[in-house]
Design an enzyme around this catalytic site. Structure first.
Site, PDB file in Angstrom:
ATOM      1  N   GLY A 162       3.239   4.556   2.306  1.00 28.83           N
ATOM      2  CA  GLY A 162       3.357   5.268   3.581  1.00 28.83           C
ATOM      3  C   GLY A 162       4.439   4.696   4.477  1.00 28.83           C
ATOM      4  N   GLU A 192       7.545   6.282   3.327  1.00 30.25           N
ATOM      5  CA  GLU A 192       7.443   7.703   3.701  1.00 30.25           C
ATOM      6  C   GLU A 192       7.683   7.898   5.197  1.00 30.25           C
ATOM      7  OE1 GLU A 192       3.608   7.629   1.641  1.00 30.25           O
ATOM      8  OE2 GLU A 192       4.234   9.444   0.630  1.00 30.25           O
ATOM      9  N   GLU A 236       2.003   3.497  -5.054  1.00 29.39           N
ATOM     10  CA  GLU A 236       0.636   4.041  -5.007  1.00 29.39           C
ATOM     11  C   GLU A 236      -0.002   4.128  -6.380  1.00 29.39           C
ATOM     12  OE1 GLU A 236       3.267   5.315  -3.380  1.00 29.39           O
ATOM     13  OE2 GLU A 236       2.682   5.917  -1.360  1.00 29.39           O
ATOM     14  N   ALA A 263       0.007   2.781   3.725  1.00 21.76           N
ATOM     15  CA  ALA A 263      -1.262   3.174   4.356  1.00 21.76           C
ATOM     16  C   ALA A 263      -2.225   1.999   4.211  1.00 21.76           C
ATOM     17  CB  ALA A 263      -1.800   4.406   3.650  1.00 21.76           C
TER      18      ALA A 263
HETATM   19  N1  CAA Z   1      -3.139  -2.115   3.544  1.00 20.13           N
HETATM   20  C1  CAA Z   1      -3.965  -3.034   4.092  1.00 20.13           C
HETATM   21  N2  CAA Z   1      -3.639  -4.342   4.202  1.00 20.13           N
HETATM   22  C2  CAA Z   1      -2.438  -4.718   3.721  1.00 20.13           C
HETATM   23  C3  CAA Z   1      -1.536  -3.820   3.137  1.00 20.13           C
HETATM   24  C4  CAA Z   1      -1.920  -2.446   3.065  1.00 20.13           C
HETATM   25  N3  CAA Z   1      -1.110  -1.508   2.578  1.00 20.13           N
HETATM   26  N4  CAA Z   1      -0.436  -4.500   2.746  1.00 20.13           N
HETATM   27  C5  CAA Z   1      -0.637  -5.779   3.083  1.00 20.13           C
HETATM   28  N5  CAA Z   1      -1.846  -5.924   3.671  1.00 20.13           N
HETATM   29  C6  CAA Z   1      -2.474  -7.152   4.175  1.00 20.13           C
HETATM   30  C7  CAA Z   1      -2.942  -8.030   3.032  1.00 20.13           C
HETATM   31  O1  CAA Z   1      -4.207  -7.605   2.546  1.00 20.13           O
HETATM   32  C8  CAA Z   1      -2.980  -9.373   3.717  1.00 20.13           C
HETATM   33  O2  CAA Z   1      -4.148  -9.447   4.491  1.00 20.13           O
HETATM   34  P1  CAA Z   1      -5.126 -10.753   4.397  1.00 20.13           P
HETATM   35  O3  CAA Z   1      -4.258 -11.868   4.932  1.00 20.13           O
HETATM   36  O4  CAA Z   1      -6.253 -10.387   5.270  1.00 20.13           O
HETATM   37  O5  CAA Z   1      -5.450 -10.919   2.977  1.00 20.13           O
HETATM   38  C9  CAA Z   1      -1.788  -9.316   4.670  1.00 20.13           C
HETATM   39  O6  CAA Z   1      -1.495  -7.928   4.840  1.00 20.13           O
HETATM   40  C10 CAA Z   1      -0.544 -10.000   4.102  1.00 20.13           C
HETATM   41  O7  CAA Z   1      -0.284  -9.429   2.823  1.00 20.13           O
HETATM   42  P2  CAA Z   1      -0.093 -10.297   1.504  1.00 20.13           P
HETATM   43  O8  CAA Z   1      -0.850 -11.582   1.585  1.00 20.13           O
HETATM   44  O9  CAA Z   1      -0.385  -9.412   0.323  1.00 20.13           O
HETATM   45  O10 CAA Z   1       1.480 -10.613   1.614  1.00 20.13           O
HETATM   46  P3  CAA Z   1       2.487 -10.900   0.427  1.00 20.13           P
HETATM   47  O11 CAA Z   1       3.741 -11.348   1.083  1.00 20.13           O
HETATM   48  O12 CAA Z   1       1.862 -11.770  -0.600  1.00 20.13           O
HETATM   49  O13 CAA Z   1       2.727  -9.470  -0.289  1.00 20.13           O
HETATM   50  C11 CAA Z   1       3.159  -7.091  -0.304  1.00 20.13           C
HETATM   51  C12 CAA Z   1       3.338  -8.439   0.424  1.00 20.13           C
HETATM   52  C13 CAA Z   1       3.921  -7.111  -1.643  1.00 20.13           C
HETATM   53  C14 CAA Z   1       3.738  -6.003   0.585  1.00 20.13           C
HETATM   54  C15 CAA Z   1       1.650  -6.851  -0.593  1.00 20.13           C
HETATM   55  O14 CAA Z   1       0.933  -7.053   0.619  1.00 20.13           O
HETATM   56  C16 CAA Z   1       1.328  -5.470  -1.083  1.00 20.13           C
HETATM   57  O15 CAA Z   1       1.534  -5.178  -2.245  1.00 20.13           O
HETATM   58  N6  CAA Z   1       0.817  -4.570  -0.211  1.00 20.13           N
HETATM   59  C17 CAA Z   1       0.366  -3.260  -0.575  1.00 20.13           C
HETATM   60  C18 CAA Z   1       1.551  -2.311  -0.791  1.00 20.13           C
HETATM   61  C19 CAA Z   1       1.063  -0.951  -1.225  1.00 20.13           C
HETATM   62  O16 CAA Z   1       0.445  -0.781  -2.243  1.00 20.13           O
HETATM   63  N7  CAA Z   1       1.357   0.080  -0.403  1.00 20.13           N
HETATM   64  C20 CAA Z   1       0.929   1.435  -0.645  1.00 20.13           C
HETATM   65  C21 CAA Z   1      -0.339   1.724   0.110  1.00 20.13           C
HETATM   66  S1  CAA Z   1      -1.080   3.263  -0.302  1.00 20.13           S
HETATM   67  C22 CAA Z   1      -0.211   4.433   0.538  1.00 20.13           C
HETATM   68  O17 CAA Z   1       0.689   4.127   1.308  1.00 20.13           O
HETATM   69  C23 CAA Z   1      -0.621   5.848   0.271  1.00 20.13           C
HETATM   70  C24 CAA Z   1       0.233   6.889   0.922  1.00 20.13           C
HETATM   71  O18 CAA Z   1       1.323   7.186   0.486  1.00 20.13           O
HETATM   72  C25 CAA Z   1      -0.290   7.626   2.031  1.00 20.13           C
END
Ligand code: CAA
Length: 258
Positions: free
Chosen positions: A109, A112, A132, A65
């Site tokens: 998400g 999921e 999460e 998400a």
């Molecule tokens: N939401 C918003 N933006 C996201 C994102 C997310 N879930 N995941 C990645 N991005 C964005 C980053 O902020 C980044 O944007 P900027 O260039 O503007 O900074 C861009 O995508 C590229 O990401 P990274 O620079 O972080 O890329 P990376 O290769 O270094 O890392 C990753 C990749 C490990 C996937 C890392 O991006 C990450 O940990 N993302 C979040 C994963 C996460 O926590 N997901 C769960 C979300 S909560 C949820 O899903 C709740 C639910 O169940 C409903």
């Protein structure tokens, strides 16, 4: 219909829905979720579509998400908007088969969403996770329920409590995905599977989907009864006559969805 966050193409009765927010690793924001709900119900109603493939990019199916969009929301907002409920229910209403073709990250998400599809084919670079907990929340689109049904309590607890990622080999070993293929072959394999499904009786494929999904919703005895009655009911169709006659006559069946 043109979408901002999706690319939708239809070829040979297979629709490919590609999540398309490359700058955010296909993070699921409100726009994407609502477009996905509309696209999925449109494709379900489209006679030119017999199977749907949902995919992302090579780097990310979807990284979860959209954290940036959610971070400032209050409890009252997410509760009153019933965040993620309507759009995900639209996905679940789709009666045609949906294959998730996953490469790279399928997190939160994203994992999921893949699990809401009927089965998952992933590339050898896929990484699944429910991280999460690192954000101070729990999964919100079914992760605690569906991942547990796929991989069992111990591994599901491990994934949700530590937030670690699972690679493709572990995902296949644990029953989360049906097959792992080399990353460059992912779409070829997913499309081949989808085309194979598209050749079947649509009617029967829909009954298969409903029957397998039933096993998650009910007791074994009720599920067996549902399946038996579905099996009986298909004898009322022309496709059953055609399928069985074709076998006896040693020819390829021509299903007409009747
Ligand atoms: N939401 C918003 N933006 C996201 C994102 C997310 N879930 N995941 C990645 N991005 C964005 C980053 O902020 C980044 O944007 P900027 O260039 O503007 O900074 C861009 O995508 C590229 O990401 P990274 O620079 O972080 O890329 P990376 O290769 O270094 O890392 C990753 C990749 C490990 C996937 C890392 O991006 C990450 O940990 N993302 C979040 C994963 C996460 O926590 N997901 C769960 C979300 S909560 C949820 O899903 C709740 C639910 O169940 C409903």
């Amino acid at each position: 219909m043109a979408y901002e966050t999706l690319i939708v193409e239809i070829e040979d009765y297979v629709a490919v829905v590609r999540l398309n927010r490359p700058d955010a690793l296909n993070a699921l924001n409100a726009k994407l979720m609502s477009e996905l709900a509309v696209a999925m119900s449109d494709l379900d109603a489209n006679d030119k579509v017999r199977c749907i493939v949902l995919t992302g990019s090579e780097k990310a199916f979807a990284a979860g998400a959209d954290i940036k969009e959610m971070s400032e929301k209050s409890y009252v907002e997410v509760f009153t908007q019933d965040l993620f409920t309507n759009d995900t229910e639209a996905m679940l209403r789709v009666r045609k088969p949906i294959i998730a073709a996953v490469s790279g990250y399928a997190l939160g998400g994203g994992c999921e969403l893949a699990m809401m599809c009927d089965f998952i084919i992933c590339s050898d670079t896929a990484k699944f996770g429910q991280p999460e907990i690192n954000l101070g929340v729990v999964a919100g689109i079914g992760g605690t329920q569906r991942l547990t049904r796929f991989v069992g309590k111990s591994k599901s607890m491990d994934m949700h409590l530590t937030g670690r990622f699972m690679d493709a080999t572990e995902a296949e070993r644990s029953g989360l995905v049906s097959r792992v293929v080399p990353v460059k072959k992912l779409m070829e394999e997913a499309m081949a599977a989808a085309r194979k499904i598209a050749e079947k009786s649509m009617l029967t494929a829909m009954v298969v989907k409903e029957s397998v999904n039933r096993s998650y919703e009910t007791t074994l005895r009720e599920g067996l009864l549902f399946e038996r009655r579905a099996f009986h009911a298909l004898f009322a169709t022309e496709d059953q006559k055609e399928g069985m006659s074709a076998f006896v006559e040693k020819r390829t069946p021509q299903f007409r969805d009747r």
